[in-house]
Design a protein around this motif. Structure first.
Motif, PDB file in Angstrom:
ATOM      1  N   ALA A 120      -1.753  47.801  56.586  1.00 50.25           N
ATOM      2  CA  ALA A 120      -1.198  46.516  56.201  1.00 50.25           C
ATOM      3  C   ALA A 120      -2.141  45.407  56.359  1.00 50.25           C
ATOM      4  N   THR A 148       7.851  49.132  62.352  1.00 53.56           N
ATOM      5  CA  THR A 148       6.614  48.715  61.934  1.00 53.56           C
ATOM      6  C   THR A 148       5.981  47.799  62.829  1.00 53.56           C
ATOM      7  N   LEU A 190      15.540  44.195  49.553  1.00 55.72           N
ATOM      8  CA  LEU A 190      15.288  45.104  50.521  1.00 55.72           C
ATOM      9  C   LEU A 190      16.450  45.887  51.145  1.00 55.72           C
ATOM     10  N   TRP A 236      13.506  49.488  60.275  1.00 56.53           N
ATOM     11  CA  TRP A 236      12.145  49.627  59.661  1.00 56.53           C
ATOM     12  C   TRP A 236      11.234  48.525  60.045  1.00 56.53           C
ATOM     13  N   THR A 237      11.857  47.171  60.357  1.00 59.72           N
ATOM     14  CA  THR A 237      10.955  46.162  60.636  1.00 59.72           C
ATOM     15  C   THR A 237      10.375  46.313  62.414  1.00 59.72           C
ATOM     16  N   TYR A 250       6.736  40.902  55.005  1.00 63.59           N
ATOM     17  CA  TYR A 250       5.865  41.915  54.603  1.00 63.59           C
ATOM     18  C   TYR A 250       6.653  42.914  54.016  1.00 63.59           C
ATOM     19  N   LEU A 251       7.624  43.729  54.626  1.00 63.37           N
ATOM     20  CA  LEU A 251       8.208  44.719  54.002  1.00 63.37           C
ATOM     21  C   LEU A 251       8.954  44.515  52.602  1.00 63.37           C
ATOM     22  N   LEU A 279       7.137  55.167  57.207  1.00 67.06           N
ATOM     23  CA  LEU A 279       6.662  53.800  57.796  1.00 67.06           C
ATOM     24  C   LEU A 279       5.304  53.441  57.091  1.00 67.06           C
ATOM     25  N   PRO A 280       4.836  52.299  57.089  1.00 65.86           N
ATOM     26  CA  PRO A 280       3.917  51.970  56.391  1.00 65.86           C
ATOM     27  C   PRO A 280       2.421  52.642  56.537  1.00 65.86           C
TER      28      PRO A 280
END
Length: 610
Positions: free
Chosen positions: A593, A539, A470, A535-536, A369-370, A490-491
DNA sequence: GTGTAGGGCGCG
DNA sequence: AAAGCGCGCCCTACAC
């Protein structure tokens, strides 16, 4: 920024008008063997040795430090209270009310908040001195508390004066931190913090007979294996190495069962006494560990029969919860070890079943997704029951059979699925070929040679350009911040920019071929794959956090949370429907998201298991 | 005795 | 081009 405390007596406090938030800080007796780490909050406060000798209360203007029984608690009833480690101070306060030291009816906070949890959310040091240093640049002397350990200051005037000032100053620091930072802590995160505390206070139902029987069994077992070793203590590597020398066998580079160097050594010296010894040591260590977990559980037993525990809100810099309070429920063995299944100790209470609901391959999905790999995400969305490794194989490894990858591998004896698994689990965050040899062995049982590993790593990067992009984007974004702080949003912030939810890499220093930064107070090397991983993980944490809140909103309050799973106690009569509802809630896309496809697996069981 | 670093064992 | 990451607790060894 933090003034010297203006100390007043309880009588003067009772006279004065005051309003607003007050900070509350208790000082209690503890030793090495009698401590929160040893017993957890509940048992610590309910131990016969429990003694709270000081309460410090401040509104910023005035500070009162006295015996808890002397403070006029009614004067601060109904206000907002703040403590640094609220759960500790609240546990002490409630115990003092139970004991009658503080009149039960006299006082309750309207809300009781925590400056330590706030600091953790903002990725600052959690400890008071560290946070004060980071926020105000001031140094708090921790000396008095260290000197107080194991002593009763009530019987030592000199110490009591010193501790009083220290307690007053700590309360002021907690209040200052709170007032300074409070607006950055969103309401839903405060709610998560409260849910976390409540969950641990509620605790878990435990099969105490199983716990006791298995602990005794393990202690016996560890003892008898230890007796078979010709040295003491049985798990001493030093002694083991000396013994190896005596029989003329080279000692292994490591005695860890998980170490690849150990595996190579073992193969070579399979028939030696040293091999027997080291496997004995490993068994003793494993049995001891499991026995200690069981012992720790027993120490946390409440009269209700449930076991209280603590989980640390924002324990990891990514926001994940971590274990705490002396018992970590997030790393219980998944499988039986020496005949003991630790998870089996956690049971459903009478009339209930345990529901374990966990996200399937959440990190893999979030990474895609990221990275913006919408094609892969569409495959997940359109094939909700598909195997993540199969999707990877179809997307990037040329697998094109109509039959499922698993069935195809079973039929043809191919190891393609194992290879896909190793790639998915191991290569998404920048792992190189050397490390991948070990990762592939541990995660997928593959034995790769150097050229093979190099080829796979290259092929993965070539066939997953969005993931590699990424890494590079994140690396560049960080490097641009040379000499200052890199704040990666973050998202969830895209949906609500008011949220201050970042990953922080502080004091970034970029040199010719190396980037370093401070994370959680420590200098570390920073690279694209690492930032992508952080980051993953962060999230994925926010996904679970969102689900947790929505489940609670619907009346399903979990009894345990472990990174990508929530555990519930459901009444037998409604368990099936309840679980279906929980899964539906957890699979509902998060607001920030909407195109991240989520898949949850749920099971109903009489006891906890994976 | 107390504090701490490093190895080891567990988890997602 | 190279680099898995995130935790906690116990034990031993060792400095103080």
């Amino acid at each position: 920024m933090i003034p010297e405390p203006n100390m007043i007596t309880p009588e003067a406090w009772a006279q004065a008008e005051c309003g607003g938030t007050v900070a509350v800080d208790f000082e209690t007796f503890y030793t090495a063997t009698y401590s929160v780490a040893e017993l957890g909050l509940w048992a610590y406060c309910h131990d016969p040795r429990f003694q709270a000798y000081l309460a410090a209360v401040t509104d910023g203007e005035r500070t009162c430090v006295c015996a808890p029984s002397k403070f006029p608690w009614a004067t601060i009833a109904g206000r907002t209270w703040v403590s640094h480690h609220r759960d500790f101070d609240r546990a002490v306060f409630e115990r003092l009310q139970e004991l009658g030291t503080i009149p039960a009816a006299s006082a309750t906070a309207a809300t009781w908040v925590c400056s330590a949890a706030l600091c953790a959310y903002l990725q600052m040091p959690r400890d008071l001195a560290g946070a004060v240093k980071a926020v105000f640049g001031e140094t708090l002397d921790k000396g008095p508390r260290d000197r107080a350990k194991g002593r009763h200051p009530t019987e030592d005037c000199f110490l009591a004066v010193e501790i009083s000032r220290y307690a007053g100053r700590d309360a002021l620091a907690s209040l200052a931190l709170w007032n300074h930072l409070e607006r950055h802590w969103p309401a839903h995160e405060r709610r998560l913090f409260d849910l976390t505390s409540e969950m641990g206070r509620h605790g878990l139902a435990v099969d105490w007979e199983y716990v006791r029987a298995k602990r005794l069994e393990l202690e016996d077992l560890a003892g008898s294996i230890a007796d078979a070793l010709p040295w003491k203590p049985a798990t001493s590597v030093k002694q083991f190495e000396a013994a190896c020398e005596r029989i003329g066998v080279p000692a292994p580079p490591s005695t860890s069962n998980a170490d690849p160097g150990f595996a190579r050594w073992l193969k070579k010296h399979l028939d030696s006494d040293a091999a027997t010894w080291v496997r004995h040591m490993q068994r003793v260590r494993s049995a001891n560990r499991t026995a200690k977990v069981l012992e720790s559980m027993e120490a946390r037993r409440m009269p209700t029969g449930r076991m209280a525990y603590e989980l640390k809100y924002f324990g990891a810099s990514t926001g994940r919860w971590s274990g705490g309070g002396g018992l970590n429920l997030q790393n219980l063995n998944r499988k039986t070890a020496e005949g003991v299944d630790l998870r089996r100790a956690i049971i459903a209470p009478p009339g209930h079943v345990l529901a374990v609901a966990d996200y399937s391959q959440i990190e893999n999905r979030v990474l895609l997704y990221l990275a913006g790999d919408t094609e892969a995400l569409a495959l997940f969305r359109d094939n909700p029951n598909a195997d993540a490794y199969e999707i990877h194989a179809r997307r990037t490894m040329g697998y094109a059979e109509s039959e499922s990858l698993k069935a195809w591998c079973d039929r043809t004896g191919s190891n393609l699925r194992q290879l896909a698994k190793a790639r998915v689990l191991g290569l998404g965050f920048g792992c190189g070929w050397r490390k991948f040899i070990d990762v592939a062995r541990v995660m997928a049982g593959l034995e790769l040679g150097e050229d093979e590993s190099k080829g796979i790593v290259e092929d993965f990067r070539r066939s997953n350009p969005l993931v590699v992009d990424l890494w590079n984007r994140l690396q560049d974004a960080c490097a641009v911040c040379d000499g200052r702080r890199y704040a990666l949003p973050l998202p969830c912030m895209q949906h609500n920019p008011a949220l201050k939810r970042f990953l922080f890499y502080r004091d970034v220093v970029v040199s010719k071929d190396d980037t370093t930064a401070t994370v959680a107070g420590e200098r570390m090397h920073v690279y694209g794959g690492l930032i992508a991983e952080n980051w993953t993980q962060a999230t994925a944490r926010d996904v679970l956090a969102s689900a947790w809140l929505r489940c609670a909103q619907a009346g399903f309050v979990p009894v345990l949370s472990v990174h990508d799973e929530l555990v519930f106690e459901l009444p037998e009569a409604s368990a099936d429907q309840d679980l279906a509802q929980i899964i539906a809630i957890m699979e509902t896309p998060v607001l920030w998201a909407p195109h991240l496809p989520l898949k949850v697996e749920g099971k109903l069981m009489p006891f906890y298991a994976k």
